[in-house]
Design an enzyme around this catalytic site. Sequence first.
Site, PDB file in Angstrom:
ATOM      1  CE1 TYR A 143      -3.637   2.562   0.594  1.00 19.77           C
ATOM      2  CE2 TYR A 143      -2.455   3.218   2.576  1.00 19.77           C
ATOM      3  CZ  TYR A 143      -3.463   3.443   1.652  1.00 19.77           C
ATOM      4  OH  TYR A 143      -4.288   4.535   1.781  1.00 19.77           O
ATOM      5  CG  ASP A 238       5.519   3.687   0.839  1.00 20.52           C
ATOM      6  OD1 ASP A 238       5.834   4.246   1.912  1.00 20.52           O
ATOM      7  OD2 ASP A 238       4.347   3.608   0.434  1.00 20.52           O
ATOM      8  CE  LYS A 266       1.097   4.514   8.503  1.00 18.77           C
ATOM      9  NZ  LYS A 266       1.063   3.747   7.293  1.00 18.77           N
TER      10      LYS A 266
HETATM   11  C1  LIG Z   1       0.351   4.322   5.984  1.00 15.99           C
HETATM   12  C2  LIG Z   1       1.052   4.141   4.697  1.00 15.99           C
HETATM   13  C3  LIG Z   1       0.888   5.032   3.635  1.00 15.99           C
HETATM   14  C4  LIG Z   1      -0.149   6.125   3.636  1.00 15.99           C
HETATM   15  O1  LIG Z   1       0.083   7.069   4.621  1.00 15.99           O
HETATM   16  P1  LIG Z   1      -1.121   8.020   5.090  1.00 15.99           P
HETATM   17  O2  LIG Z   1      -0.460   8.961   6.025  1.00 15.99           O
HETATM   18  O3  LIG Z   1      -2.127   7.111   5.732  1.00 15.99           O
HETATM   19  O4  LIG Z   1      -1.679   8.679   3.887  1.00 15.99           O
HETATM   20  C5  LIG Z   1       1.673   4.877   2.522  1.00 15.99           C
HETATM   21  N1  LIG Z   1       2.586   3.891   2.446  1.00 15.99           N
HETATM   22  C6  LIG Z   1       2.760   2.991   3.432  1.00 15.99           C
HETATM   23  C7  LIG Z   1       3.797   1.946   3.305  1.00 15.99           C
HETATM   24  C8  LIG Z   1       1.989   3.079   4.586  1.00 15.99           C
HETATM   25  O5  LIG Z   1       2.155   2.168   5.541  1.00 15.99           O
END
Ligand SMILES: *Cc1c(COP(=O)(O)O)cnc(C)c1O
Length: 426
Positions: A143, A238, A266
């Site tokens: 994701y 990511d 995060k």
């Molecule tokens: C949480 C997450 C996102 C999205 O971040 P948001 O702050 O919720 O938009 C993107 N990439 C990864 C790997 C994530 O865990």
Amino acid sequence: MTSRNHQLFEQSQQYIPGGVNSPVRAFKSVGGEPVFFQRGEGAYFWDADGKQYIDYVGSWGPLILGHAHPDVVKTVQAVVQNGLTFGAPTEAELDIAKLICQLLPSIEQVRLVSSGTEAGMSVIRLARGFTGRSKIIKFEGCYHGHDDSLLVKAGSGALTFGNPSSAGVPAETAGHTIVLDFNDIAGVEEAFNKWGKEIAAVIVEPVAGNMNLIAPKADFLAKLRALCTQNGSVLIFDEVMTGFRVGLGCAQGLYQIKPDLTALGKVIGGGMPMAAFGGRRDIMQYLAPLGPVYQAGTLSGNPVAVAAGLATLKLIQAPGFYDRLADRTRQLVDGLSATAKNHGIDFCAQSIGGMFGLYFSKDIPTSFAEVMQCDKAAFNRFFHAMLEEGVYFAPSAFEAGFVSAMHGDAELNKTLSAAEKIFKSW
Ligand SMILES: *Cc1c(COP(=O)(O)O)cnc(C)c1O
């Protein structure tokens, strides 16, 4: 007697679609009703009915220092008094940019944004602008936020373009995204053989944490690196979840791979809405105002969010911080595995740094297909039983879990005795 949680959920559903502001919060996957929270402190938080839980979600990753860490709260309180936003540069943005560049050698320049989704969509646009190519490769189950070009699942057949995984995403947009299997380097080689010089970027979670937790196989990341280099494609890690979660050097430090661009989020916001992306200077200089790739944000680099982030990044640099966090997390997964084994339950678990995966299966899954075969009904039963005991795991069998620096022996013991009680009468 109706609980306050129940009342709040009933009312919220009238005014908010599904009663929640992000879908996984709704407990759809595990059934039942979501818990509304009021207050958190350290490893604990309390719901609207005053019930206490040990938190293994940590707001889905940010809370590496637990809830309401006094240093972070104090820092935020101090800056709030000076104004909430300026829409103009501040010294603290320079401080955090410098720090991120120091901690991650792959990042020469960095831009701050407000969410991981923004970071994800921005790195894709930047990679396309830099290479002048349109196609991107992503992996099923990874994701990267909810940008149109990333809300894509595999098409039928191995080497086809993806289909939208959400209504509202044009097939044309999804059509530029090639969706492959995580940990299947042969599939990536095949895609590069077919489309090589048309591929702008490969985007990957170096440790997949949005399909439960899937570790990269030996060489998977190194081979991605090599293929991108050979084909002039941009390698994007990511690390919104893994960044400062699996170690001070993030996953790229752990596996010793240098991506071209990195998305962060995060942990770097310390619980406030902040994220970032950065990488090679020659690529980052394609961004406006220097270059032709547009990207902007009214609240980007917000002083309150940056202060929370800086306070967090300062504390996690303490010597031994990640060794302790990784030990604690390992003790949790080893303890749960041992308890399950004693009672003959098909369960296993693993951890990487401060993140972990729990699987109701005989073996630890290494692919999206394998993780989908885990016993979801067993997880849901376990989740609700633990919730009852005051232990809050992610409300889905397909999410990673998180331990904070505030989880100590007491919390670990309570968690393991709750699991023992549940598995005994399984
Ligand atoms: C949480 C997450 C996102 C999205 O971040 P948001 O702050 O919720 O938009 C993107 N990439 C990864 C790997 C994530 O865990």
